[in-house]
Design an enzyme around this catalytic site. Structure first.
Site, short mmCIF file in Angstrom:
data_model
loop_
_atom_site.label_atom_id
_atom_site.label_comp_id
_atom_site.label_asym_id
_atom_site.label_seq_id
_atom_site.Cartn_x
_atom_site.Cartn_y
_atom_site.Cartn_z
N GLU A 24 0.87 -1.09 0.14
CA GLU A 24 0.01 -0.18 0.02
C GLU A 24 0.86 1.35 -0.11
OE1 GLU A 24 -1.43 1.85 3.42
OE2 GLU A 24 -0.98 0.26 4.57
N LYS A 158 -3.73 -0.68 13.74
CA LYS A 158 -2.97 0.22 14.13
C LYS A 158 -2.95 0.19 15.71
CE LYS A 158 -5.12 3.48 11.16
NZ LYS A 158 -5.31 4.99 10.73
N1 PSU Z 1 -1.50 1.72 10.27
C1 PSU Z 1 -0.48 2.62 10.66
N2 PSU Z 1 -0.40 3.61 9.74
C2 PSU Z 1 -1.26 4.13 8.79
C3 PSU Z 1 -2.31 3.08 8.37
C4 PSU Z 1 -2.30 2.01 9.28
O1 PSU Z 1 0.11 2.22 11.46
O2 PSU Z 1 -0.86 4.99 8.06
C5 PSU Z 1 -3.11 3.44 7.28
C6 PSU Z 1 -3.15 2.29 6.35
O3 PSU Z 1 -3.25 2.65 5.19
C7 PSU Z 1 -4.78 2.03 6.82
C8 PSU Z 1 -5.29 3.41 6.97
O4 PSU Z 1 -5.58 1.33 5.69
O5 PSU Z 1 -4.44 3.85 7.72
C9 PSU Z 1 -6.63 3.30 7.69
O6 PSU Z 1 -7.10 4.63 7.93
P1 PSU Z 1 -8.81 4.73 8.24
O7 PSU Z 1 -8.77 4.41 9.83
O8 PSU Z 1 -8.85 6.22 7.83
O9 PSU Z 1 -9.48 3.81 7.47
#
Ligand code: PSU
Ligand code: MN
Length: 303
Positions: A24, A158
């Site tokens: 990604e 996360k």
């Molecule tokens: N985990 C991390 N840092 C990030 C992400 C995940 O430690 O930047 C990113 C990934 O791309 C994940 C996204 O798909 O954050 C999820 O964002 P949201 O909660 O807005 O869907």
């Protein structure tokens, strides 16, 4: 598939049936600081090549979905100040408006599936946020895992999320969550979370076999592989809980909101751990890339 632009390397590998691992790009545009993001992006790709597969970093450049980036493309994306964070909902507008941005786990899964790539390595997925019972903040990544047949290799979700709720939602949606060599769901920077993982497999071959069996049955869901951060780079759970709680409190106090939240939190955590969280982050992504390559190789052998 129309509309996608493949790098030559990825296109050739796919048509030859060689193993390919998707990566990604939100992690590059929004998850990691500059200039480390470029260095890490290159290292992850190298890790996959060393393990016998071809990396396909996925992003949207000038309104075109790209499957595999050239070296100059990667440099440009990592240096941008205004790259957009693109999830499922954003793709149509991004393509029609000619935007450039990093794709989240959800958006990367969509594009990987269209490209015919089944294995995707990342750091952590999005999930259910703490306090989601009040603000409904639940990542679109979870729905995507339920509806798009791509396997995601992660170190869990996360670190700032509500992990028990994240696992509950994945269970409801019928997403297989596989602990790789562990009975415990890892907590990103930490190997332990105190939460049991519902399923466990111990080798790339076993994972490839489980994936094939599910697909043969017509289960067109994704799969989440939870691979704990390598022991030597893991951070202590109690310490991290305290640091994350403090960082979340700071967010509330400063009123950071929307997409500022994650970068702000990660910066706070980095300072509080004296940089150790960044090292852990890099090393866990590398380990996931390596495992992803191993699984892609096993899948291509069994095809
Ligand atoms: N985990 C991390 N840092 C990030 C992400 C995940 O430690 O930047 C990113 C990934 O791309 C994940 C996204 O798909 O954050 C999820 O964002 P949201 O909660 O807005 O869907
Ligand atoms: Mn959200």
């Amino acid at each position: 598939m129309t509309g996608l632009i493949f790098s030559e390397e990825v296109e050739t590998a796919l048509s030859d049936g060689r193993p390919v691992v998707a990566l990604e790009s939100t992690i590059l545009t929004h998850g990691l600081p500059q200039p480390e993001n470029l260095h890490i992006g290159r290292e992850i790709e190298a890790e996959i090549r060393d393990a016998g597969a071809v990396p396909a970093t996925i992003a949207v450049l000038d309104g075109t979905p790209r499957i595999g980036l050239s070296a100059p493309d990667l440099v440009r994306l990592c240096a941008m100040e205004d790259a957009v964070k693109l999830s499922r909902r954003d793709l149509g507008v991004a393509l029609s408006k000619g935007w450039t941005g990093g794709t989240t786990v959800a958006a990367t899964m969509i594009l990987a599936a269209k490209a015919g790539i089944e294995v995707f390595a990342t750091g952590g997925i999005g999930g259910v946020h703490r306090g989601a019972e009040l603000d409904f903040d639940i990542s679109a990544d979870l729905d995507e895992l339920a509806r798009t047949p791509v396997m995601v290799i992660s170190a869990g979700a996360k670190s700032i999320l509500d992990l028990p709720k994240t696992l509950e939602v994945l269970e409801t949606k019928g997403v297989p969550v596989i602990g790789y060599g562990t009975d415990e769901f890892p907590a990103f920077f930490c190997r332990a979370s105190g939460l049991r993982v519902p399923l466990r497999l111990d080798s790339p071959e076993e994972i490839a076999a489980a994936w094939r069996a599910g697909r043969d049955l017509g289960l067109d869901t994704g799969m989440l592989i939870a691979n704990p951060v390598p022991e030597e780079h893991a951070l202590d759970r109690a310490t991290m809980e305290r640091i994350i709680d403090d960082a979340l409190f700071e967010v509330k106090r400063t009123g950071a909101s929307g997409k500022q939240v994650t970068p702000y939190l990660l910066a706070q955590i980095r300072t509080a751990t004296g940089g150790a969280s960044l090292t852990a982050n890099i090393e866990l992504v590398r380990a996931n890339a390596r495992l992803g390559a191993g699984i892609a190789v096993a899948l291509s052998r069994s095809a």
